[in-house]
Scaffold this motif. Structure first.
Motif, mmCIF file in Angstrom:
data_model
loop_
_atom_site.group_PDB
_atom_site.id
_atom_site.type_symbol
_atom_site.label_atom_id
_atom_site.label_comp_id
_atom_site.label_asym_id
_atom_site.label_seq_id
_atom_site.Cartn_x
_atom_site.Cartn_y
_atom_site.Cartn_z
ATOM 1 N N PHE A 16 19.604 -3.056 -19.544
ATOM 2 C CA PHE A 16 19.030 -3.212 -20.879
ATOM 3 C C PHE A 16 19.343 -1.992 -21.740
ATOM 4 C CE2 PHE A 16 15.759 -3.207 -24.145
ATOM 5 C CZ PHE A 16 15.624 -4.551 -24.463
ATOM 6 N N ALA A 17 19.327 -0.806 -21.128
ATOM 7 C CA ALA A 17 19.590 0.434 -21.865
ATOM 8 C C ALA A 17 21.077 0.631 -22.160
ATOM 9 C CB ALA A 17 19.048 1.626 -21.085
ATOM 10 N N VAL A 89 17.050 9.652 -27.712
ATOM 11 C CA VAL A 89 16.852 8.198 -27.790
ATOM 12 C C VAL A 89 16.499 7.694 -26.395
ATOM 13 C CG1 VAL A 89 17.899 5.985 -28.373
ATOM 14 C CG2 VAL A 89 18.537 8.046 -29.656
ATOM 15 N N VAL A 90 15.371 6.991 -26.289
ATOM 16 C CA VAL A 90 14.879 6.527 -24.993
ATOM 17 C C VAL A 90 14.829 5.004 -24.976
ATOM 18 C CG1 VAL A 90 12.966 6.620 -23.336
ATOM 19 C CG2 VAL A 90 13.464 8.610 -24.775
ATOM 20 N N VAL A 91 15.437 4.408 -23.938
ATOM 21 C CA VAL A 91 15.406 2.952 -23.772
ATOM 22 C C VAL A 91 15.167 2.641 -22.294
ATOM 23 C CG1 VAL A 91 16.625 0.767 -24.092
ATOM 24 C CG2 VAL A 91 17.102 2.694 -25.628
ATOM 25 N N ALA A 92 14.070 1.960 -21.985
ATOM 26 C CA ALA A 92 13.786 1.523 -20.608
ATOM 27 C C ALA A 92 13.898 2.685 -19.616
ATOM 28 C CB ALA A 92 14.724 0.378 -20.219
ATOM 29 N N PHE A 93 13.116 3.723 -19.876
ATOM 30 C CA PHE A 93 13.126 4.880 -18.992
ATOM 31 C C PHE A 93 11.731 5.083 -18.426
ATOM 32 C CE2 PHE A 93 14.055 9.632 -18.418
ATOM 33 C CZ PHE A 93 14.831 9.418 -17.302
ATOM 34 N N LEU A 173 16.945 -9.442 -27.026
ATOM 35 C CA LEU A 173 16.306 -8.180 -27.383
ATOM 36 C C LEU A 173 17.174 -6.982 -27.008
ATOM 37 C CD1 LEU A 173 12.524 -8.727 -26.577
ATOM 38 C CD2 LEU A 173 13.769 -9.105 -28.712
ATOM 39 N N MET A 174 17.994 -7.137 -25.981
ATOM 40 C CA MET A 174 18.894 -6.062 -25.585
ATOM 41 C C MET A 174 19.839 -5.720 -26.738
ATOM 42 S SD MET A 174 21.187 -5.857 -22.114
ATOM 43 C CE MET A 174 22.016 -7.427 -22.404
#
Length: 327
Positions: A16-17, A89-93, A173-174
């Motif tokens: 996803f990230a 930038v943070v995505v799914a962490f 959404l990804m």
């Protein structure tokens, strides 16, 4: 300041990230480093280490990768500081300590797969579908001390069709999240780090209760057949294809019960039907199950230890005694 001048540290782990990281690279943003989870032991004896998807992509592009065990580790913090990021930038962490999220001069923002303040938590996509929502979206917001509570920069909406499952919404959404991330970065560049961000309380609609999105465990995925046909239908698609809603198939002849995952159902009747919830039967080569109110047909399922199959293949080997239940 330009995209090439803005120094970005990207933090994320799963597929996803990767979509967001790829969009940053493809559109000329200057990603100076990536932070992701440590490699994960896999295999029978855990002797093989599997790299996170974000790490694989970052190495392909020659981006330095940091994989701290602990986010507060002084050595890691100093490594991170040395990259002199303007923004993170943070995505799914995972949750970040203040020493990390407060480091860049422009702050740290997260891309969350829901319309905050609704669906704070680890599994927003699943819970939005389970709860029968017709719309969700993505939100970018500045990190603060609590989980998913920071000031909102922007939100983008995404419609959920009635037949959509997790895979459909996840994929949508990804890509939408990747777009939201670059839009947010462009806003920060235009304002030299200054951007209007709203407290989430201002975005709450009236007296509507906030819905949570807690982490999903195995027991979370067990189907409750006493619920209505619509509720069970949404529950199944909200967990399909992963991790999968499950139930127990029990024959009244005393044979060993079997665990069954159910991936797809169709609403047949939403009205009360007087059947015992969970009763299973075959009629005209279709597999039906009664709920607390209404009937569903089961279209795709998987017996423990077997491959996923269509209902018609299951029916071929099904002993329909009339006394088989799902519970």
């Amino acid at each position: 300041m330009t995209r090439e001048q803005l120094r970005i540290v990207f933090m994320g782990t799963p597929e996803f990230a990767v979509a967001t990281l790829r969009r940053l690279v493809d559109n000329g943003y200057h990603v100076v480093a990536v932070v992701t989870q440590p490699d994960k032991p896999v295999g029978r004896h855990g002797s093989v280490l599997q790299a996170p998807e974000v790490k694989k992509y970052a190495l392909e592009k020659g981006i330095p990768v940091l994989q701290p065990e602990k986010m507060k580790d002084p050595a890691f913090v100093e490594q991170l500081r040395a990259f002199e990021a303007d923004v993170q930038v943070v995505v799914a962490f995972r949750m970040l300590p203040e020493v990390v999220w407060d480091m860049p001069r422009m702050g740290t923002f997260n891309v969350h797969a829901a319309l905050l303040p609704q669906y704070r938590g680890a599994a927003p996509i699943n819970w939005a579908i389970i709860n029968g929502e017709t719309q969700t979206g993505v939100t970018t917001f500045f990190l603060d001390h609590d989980i998913d509570t920071g000031k909102v920069i922007l939100r983008r909406t995404f419609d959920i069709p009635d037949e959509a499952d997790v895979e459909y919404v996840y994929n949508g959404l990804m890509e939408l999240g990747a777009q939201a991330a670059t839009d947010t970065l462009d806003m920060l560049i235009a304002g030299d780090g200054q951007v209007e961000a709203l407290p989430q309380e201002q975005l709450a609609e009236g007296n509507e209760p906030l819905k949570a999105a807690p982490k999903i465990f195995k027991e979370t995925c067990r189907i409750d057949w006493t619920k209505t046909a619509k509720q069970v239908y949404d529950f199944v698609r909200g967990l399909s294809p992963v991790p999968g809603a499950w139930t127990t198939l029990r024959h009244m002849d005393g044979s060993e019960p079997q665990v069954v995952k159910i991936y797809h159902t169709t609403k047949v009747n939403d009205a009360a039907d007087g059947e015992c919830p969970g009763r299973l039967w075959v009629e005209k080569n279709k597999l039906y199950v009664a709920t607390g109110e209404g009937v569903l047909s089961i279209d795709e399922l998987q017996l423990a230890g077997k491959k996923r199959m269509l209902a018609r293949d299951f029916i071929n080997g099904f002993k329909n005694s009339g006394n088989t239940v799902l519970e």
